[in-house]
Design an enzyme around this catalytic site. Structure first.
Site, PDB file in Angstrom:
ATOM      1  N   GLU A 173      -7.365   0.582  -4.351  1.00  0.00           N
ATOM      2  CA  GLU A 173      -7.368   0.459  -2.891  1.00  0.00           C
ATOM      3  C   GLU A 173      -8.693  -0.059  -2.329  1.00  0.00           C
ATOM      4  O   GLU A 173      -8.686  -0.997  -1.522  1.00  0.00           O
ATOM      5  CB  GLU A 173      -6.988   1.810  -2.256  1.00  0.00           C
ATOM      6  CG  GLU A 173      -5.502   2.123  -2.450  1.00  0.00           C
ATOM      7  CD  GLU A 173      -5.138   3.584  -2.247  1.00  0.00           C
ATOM      8  OE1 GLU A 173      -5.991   4.364  -1.798  1.00  0.00           O
ATOM      9  OE2 GLU A 173      -3.988   3.949  -2.539  1.00  0.00           O
ATOM     10  N   LYS A 178       3.294  11.081  -3.225  1.00  0.00           N
ATOM     11  CA  LYS A 178       2.213  10.495  -4.022  1.00  0.00           C
ATOM     12  C   LYS A 178       1.309  11.567  -4.640  1.00  0.00           C
ATOM     13  O   LYS A 178       0.776  11.382  -5.733  1.00  0.00           O
ATOM     14  CB  LYS A 178       1.386   9.577  -3.115  1.00  0.00           C
ATOM     15  CG  LYS A 178       0.274   8.824  -3.784  1.00  0.00           C
ATOM     16  CD  LYS A 178      -0.382   7.896  -2.781  1.00  0.00           C
ATOM     17  CE  LYS A 178      -1.541   7.139  -3.379  1.00  0.00           C
ATOM     18  NZ  LYS A 178      -2.138   6.212  -2.403  1.00  0.00           N
ATOM     19  N   ASP A 203     -14.023   4.719   1.699  1.00  0.00           N
ATOM     20  CA  ASP A 203     -12.598   4.933   1.976  1.00  0.00           C
ATOM     21  C   ASP A 203     -12.310   6.427   2.114  1.00  0.00           C
ATOM     22  O   ASP A 203     -12.223   7.145   1.120  1.00  0.00           O
ATOM     23  CB  ASP A 203     -11.777   4.311   0.826  1.00  0.00           C
ATOM     24  CG  ASP A 203     -10.272   4.435   1.033  1.00  0.00           C
ATOM     25  OD1 ASP A 203      -9.833   5.117   1.975  1.00  0.00           O
ATOM     26  OD2 ASP A 203      -9.527   3.831   0.229  1.00  0.00           O
ATOM     27  N   ASP A 239       0.872  -1.167   0.000  1.00  0.00           N
ATOM     28  CA  ASP A 239       0.000   0.000   0.000  1.00  0.00           C
ATOM     29  C   ASP A 239       0.910   1.217   0.000  1.00  0.00           C
ATOM     30  O   ASP A 239       1.478   1.576   1.032  1.00  0.00           O
ATOM     31  CB  ASP A 239      -0.896  -0.045   1.244  1.00  0.00           C
ATOM     32  CG  ASP A 239      -1.740   1.212   1.410  1.00  0.00           C
ATOM     33  OD1 ASP A 239      -1.694   2.099   0.527  1.00  0.00           O
ATOM     34  OD2 ASP A 239      -2.454   1.304   2.432  1.00  0.00           O
TER      35      ASP A 239
END
Lengths: 620, 172
Positions: free
Chosen positions: A184, A86, A206, A25
């Site tokens: 994800e 990211k 999420d 992850d």
């Protein structure tokens, strides 16, 4: 149907020997690595027992530090300590500076390939991410005691093509064999879904630090089918903090003495207060200004809930839309899964519970659930569960389109289409003798080109000269299982394949990737040449073994001539594999691959016919 | 291999949904690239191609409108969107009327009720057209089938606009 793999005598792997694969992850704030060991998927801790690796890299002239060690330099040397890289993957320089105006980094490079100047050299987001991945790879190899065969890397579901490609490039630089990029929320669904064995629709909610992702999946007989995804890429826990900051400024009357330091302090305090309010009814915030005057205020859980409500409602509207796209209602949902640190906020849980009329699942640590799900998928893809029941069908998160006249977008593949997918579109020339044409591919839901993400400009060359409108160019857009786009073009009447040159709007071109890879080899310790030779030899052996097994099984699908050609190629490859040149082994493998494609296709058709015929008999 | 052949189903408008779904799952298990993660490049390439075709076929076969259009294409009738226009004046008038109602709906005192009644009207017309289409296809009346398909496409577009408006009102 995967081919049977048969080892040569004396090289047989012990039956219990599993291939090592991990799920990673690669998060904005923290990253994790997980693996399936003795049938159980767990995240792997570092030597001090910490599972979460802060996604921070510190560069100095003589060292590169990742994680907690890098974090220590955050206040002293912010310009050399990169946090949350990211956010920059697949983004342009102006995207980054507009959205994050207060970053302490020295940006350079071009608009399409932004770079950061650090004491350790010039770095782009892909290299920084690659350093984090390398760190996790080392952790995994030390823990598991051998080299990794492959990895599944997770990406947010809303990641566009440039962001996915950038993530894959980063993994490649880290020396990881990417088995799959996995969304994800889908990873989280796998982590929950496999042990419950339930059938029906599940929703993954999420809510991370900066983004909100929602996915609707259908679970049936081991098949995880993503029906729809949605979300908001600019809504997350950081916005909750911001609301507390604003509340404090108001109630402490700080607006006229606000400076950067005070503001940064407030943000830290706000985040801490938010976390305390998960278990307590009131949180007190105390800060002091430059003159040493103290200020303090209380915020109750109830006040915080009221502040957050509009944001939570916004996530629920996106959820509603995803349910609509999936063509189901909230009553058809059997399970709601919570992912991301921000789902610890009690009012988030309460509102989601009220919306669905059921208690959301939170039993797997929301910080770890994504990595755990990814490791389960990695274990299957690497071949440790040949009879595994699980199958994952994911979708394209954002529509793909082409720029047409008037800067309008014509959709080629709509969002939420199951991938892999291929769609063809025909174009014609508008001038006599026209031999080239250019296409601009964008991604997004809006009607105007300027409102979508530019992915790439393709120029088609080598169209045979014909009268205007006579050439019919069939352009095929293909999206693979990782959600990555490739484009091919062919002129229909002549059958001539047009040459396509791709210029990605953001990130690296294939050429740049190749040269960076080469550079990393030069810098790497150890004999790269020897390693590449060994890799190619292993690959050659694997290809030959699986091909021979396939011929053993389905040889009757080949003509005598084809059989002859293939065995000739196998023979050549075997000879080369005993030699010393990795490049010629590689090209011999490619030749054999091309030669056996029709055979692979025939075998697949045969397997389909057999399976469906059997099924039809059962049905009668 | 056409989509019906790929799914081992009879080439007809009526499709057994359970069978379609079961065959889809079987085809997914046989062709999905995940099953070929450690196979040769040749097999990976074939799996990708075939699986993309399975997805496209399923997309077409499960939607009654796309399925009908595909069936006509197999019979050599293409629903050419521009060159062939609808001749049915009363249908076109009705469409314009619905569109005007939709434009006005947003300003109504109860926009959701107005939208609901438009939706109802669209649904009813769709249902009638689909049953017409079914018998036209069964009777191999390709021209009139094509006409019904064109009408249904109008309605699909209108439905999409209704949904868009609903979403916009929801967000307010």
């Amino acid at each position: 149907m995967a081919l049977l793999q048969i080892s040569e005598p004396g090289q047989t792997q012990a039956p219990h020997q599993r291939k090592l694969a991990v799920g990673i992850d690669l998060g904005t704030t923290n990253s994790l690595v997980a693996s399936v060991r003795s049938g159980e998927a767990t995240t792997l801790p570092d030597e001090s027992g910490k599972h979460l690796l802060p996604s921070i890299v510190h560069y100095s002239s003589d060292a590169k530090l990742v994680g907690e060690l890098a974090k220590e330099h955050l206040l002293k040397q912010p310009e050399n300590t990169i946090v949350s890289a990211k956010r920059f993957i697949g983004r342009s320089l102006s995207d980054i500076t507009a959205r994050y105006p207060q970053l302490p980094y020295h940006f350079s490079g071009t608009e399409s390939n932004p770079q950061i100047e650090t004491a350790g050299g010039i770095k782009n987001a892909i290299q920084i991410s690659s350093d984090i991945l390398t760190h996790l790879k080392q952790r995994a190899e030390e823990t598991l005691g051998d080299e990794l065969q492959g990895a599944v890397i997770t990406v947010p579901a809303y990641f566009d093509d440039a962001q996915r490609q950038g993530t894959k490039d980063a993994a490649q630089f880290a020396g990881l064999n990417v088995l799959r990029l996995l969304n994800e929320p889908t990873a989280a669904a796998i982590a929950y879904g496999l042990d419950t064995g339930q059938e029906g629709n599940i929703v993954v909610y999420d809510l991370g630090g900066g983004t909100f992702d929602v996915s609707v999946l259908r679970l049936s007989k081991g098949v995880f089918e993503v029906l729809a995804t949605g979300g908001d890429s600019a809504l997350g826990g950081d916005d909750f903090d911001q609301l507390i900051v604003e509340y404090c400024i108001e109630s402490m009357s700080l607006s006229d003495q606000l400076d950067n330091r005070l503001f940064a302090e407030l943000r830290l305090q706000a985040k801490a207060a938010k976390e305390r309010l998960t278990n307590e009814d009131t949180a007190t915030i105390t800060i002091s200004n430059a003159n040493g005057d103290n200020f303090s205020c209380d915020i109750t859980r109830q006040q915080f809930d009221t502040l957050c409500l509009p944001l939570i409602k916004k996530t629920l509207r996106a959820t509603k839309r995803a349910l609509k796209d999936a063509d189901i209602s909230n009553k058809d949902v059997i399970e709601v899964v919570m992912v991301g640190g921000s789902t610890r906020v009690p009012s988030v849980r309460n509102q989601v519970q009220a919306f669905f009329g059921k208690v959301p699942r939170t039993d797997i640590d929301p910080d770890k659930v994504v990595a755990i799900g990814a490791s389960i998928q990695a274990d299957i893809l690497v071949g440790n569960k040949p009879d595994g029941e699980m199958l994952l069908l994911d979708v394209l998160p954002l529509s793909l389109g082409l720029e047409t006249m008037g800067e309008l977008v014509e959709k080629i593949i709509p969002r939420n289409t199951t991938i892999p997918v291929a769609r063809a579109q025909e174009f014609t020339t508008f001038k006599d003798g026209q031999t080239a044409m250019s296409l601009h591919v964008v991604q997004g839901e809006r009607e105007l080109v300027g409102d979508c993400r530019s992915l790439a400009r393709f120029s088609l060359k080598g169209i045979p000269p014909m009268a205007a409108g006579a050439a019919h160019i069939r352009v095929t857009f293909q999206v693979d299982a990782d959600g990555l786009l490739s484009v091919t073009a062919m002129e229909k009447s002549s059958g001539i394949t047009a040459d396509i040159q791709v210029k990605p709007s953001y990130g690296l071109s294939d050429k740049e990737v190749a040269s960076m890879l080469k550079a990393s080899f030069v810098n790497a310790k150890g004999d790269m040449q020897a390693r590449m030779l060994k890799e190619q030899q292993v690959e050659a052996r694997r290809v030959i073994e699986s091909l021979e097994a396939a011929i053993e099984q389905d040889g009757e699908l080949l003509t005598p001539q084809q059989t002859l050609d293939i065995s000739e190629s196998i023979h050549q490859l075997r000879d080369l594999a005993n030699g010393e040149c990795p490049d010629s082994i590689k090209s011999a493998i490619e030749t054999l691959d091309l030669l056996t494609q029709p055979f692979a296709a025939a075998r697949m058709d045969k397997s389909i016919k057999t399976a469906l015929a059997g099924q039809s008999v059962d049905e009668i | 291999m056409n989509y019906f052949e790929l799914f081992n189903l009879a080439e007809s408008y009526s499709v057994d949904k359970t069978q379609l779904n079961e065959h889809y799952q079987t085809l997914q298990r046989l062709t999905h690239p995940d099953g070929f993660a450690s196979s040769s490049e040749a097999e990976k390439a074939i799996a990708l191609q075939k699986n993309a075709m399975v997805n496209d076929a399923y997309h077409v076969l499960k939607s009654p409108l796309a399925r009908a259009e595909y069936l006509l294409e197999l019979r050599g009738f293409s629903i050419n969107h521009e060159s062939q226009t609808l001749q049915d004046r009363s249908f076109l008038m009705k469409q314009m009327e619905l569109r005007e109602m939709l434009d006005d709906a947003a300003q109504c005192s109860d926009p959701f009720a107005a939208i609901e009644s438009i939706s109802q009207e669209i649904d009813d017309t769709q249902r009638d057209l689909f049953s017409q289409l079914e018998s036209q296809l069964e009777g191999e009346m390709w021209e009139s089938s094509a006409d019904s398909i064109r009408k249904l496409k109008f309605l699909v577009k209108l439905s999409a606009e209704v949904e868009l408006l609903e979403e916009r009102l929801d967000d307010l």
